[in-house]
Scaffold this active site. Structure first.
Site, PDB file in Angstrom:
ATOM      1  N   HIS A 194       0.854  -1.188   0.000  1.00  0.00           N
ATOM      2  CA  HIS A 194       0.000   0.000   0.000  1.00  0.00           C
ATOM      3  C   HIS A 194       0.892   1.241   0.000  1.00  0.00           C
ATOM      4  CE1 HIS A 194       1.091  -0.462   4.243  1.00  0.00           C
ATOM      5  NE2 HIS A 194       0.992   0.862   4.283  1.00  0.00           N
ATOM      6  N   HIS A 198       5.795   6.087  -1.591  1.00  0.00           N
ATOM      7  CA  HIS A 198       6.486   4.818  -1.819  1.00  0.00           C
ATOM      8  C   HIS A 198       5.639   3.650  -1.327  1.00  0.00           C
ATOM      9  CE1 HIS A 198       7.374   5.607   2.404  1.00  0.00           C
ATOM     10  NE2 HIS A 198       7.576   4.305   2.511  1.00  0.00           N
TER      11      HIS A 198
END
Length: 186
Positions: A39, A125
Site C-alpha cells: 500500500h 512509496h
C-alpha cells in the site's frame, strides 16, 4: 487501535511487486512484505482511542469530497535511510501535485484532531521489505534493482479512494484491515 491512512493498490500492481520480491530462497535479516499488505501510506496515526474514530472518519469523509480520481505511476526502487545501511526497501510512485495536496490536507485535518503533524516531506512509496541485516539488505536491494531493470513495465493505476486501515502487529508480521473507505467524490 493502531491506524494509518493509505491508498490500496490494484491486484495487477501487487502481483508485479510480489514477483519483483520473489527469490528462490529467503534472505536472512530481510523481511519481505506480503503482497496483500502492499500500500501507499498517506499518514501514520499510531495508537488511536476508539472514541476518536467517529470524528476521524467524519473529517476524512469531508476531505475526500475535495478531491477527484487521479492516476499514479510506479517509478523506481529505493531505500531508507541510505544504500550503506538500508532499513526499508521500497518502490516509488510519482509524487504528483494532487498526491502532495491530498497528504497535506490529511495532515492538516488530522492535526486539528490532535494527531502530530508530519515533520518530514512526503515521499510516496510502497514498502517492499524491512531490513535487520544491512549487508543482506544491500544484497537484496541490488537483486531488486537488477530484476526491476530486466522487466518491461509501465504501471499506472487510478486512485479512486483512500482508506483508514487498522494494523495488528503479530510475531509473523502485521495484519491490515480496512475500517472505512473514502471515495474521491469531487
Amino acid at each position: 487501535m493502531r491506524l494509518f491512512i493509505a491508498i490500496e493498490l490494484p491486484q495487477q500492481v501487487r502481483e508485479f511487486l510480489a514477483d519483483l520480491t520473489n527469490f528462490k530462497s529467503s534472505i536472512d535479516g530481510v523481511n519481505i512484505v506480503p503482497k496483500e499488505n502492499f500500500h501507499i501510506t498517506l499518514k501514520f496515526l499510531g495508537e488511536v482511542e476508539e472514541k476518536i474514530i467517529p470524528s476521524l472518519t467524519s473529517t476524512l469523509k469531508s476531505l475526500s469530497n475535495e478531491f477527484s480520481n487521479f492516476t499514479l505511476k510506479i517509478t523506481t526502487p529505493g531505500v531508507f535511510p541510505d544504500k550503506i545501511k538500508p532499513r526499508v526497501i521500497w518502490i516509488g510512485t510519482e509524487n504528483t501535485e494532487i498526491l502532495k495536496r491530498l497528504t497535506k490536507r490529511i495532515d492538516e485535518e488530522t492535526s486539528s484532531l490532535g494527531f502530530q503533524r508530519e515533520e518530514r516531506q512526503f515521499k510516496s512509496h510502497i514498502t517492499l521489505a524491512r531490513v535487520k541485516n544491512y549487508r543482506n539488505g544491500k544484497y537484496f536491494f541490488e537483486k531488486i534493482l537488477k530484476k526491476f531493470s530486466e522487466k518491461s513495465f509501465d504501471f499506472q493505476f487510478e486512485v479512486k479512494e483512500f482508506v483508514l486501515m487498522k494494523s495488528i502487529l503479530t510475531p509473523k508480521g502485521s495484519i491490515y484491515s480496512v475500517l472505512e473507505r473514502f471515495p474521491l467524490l469531487k
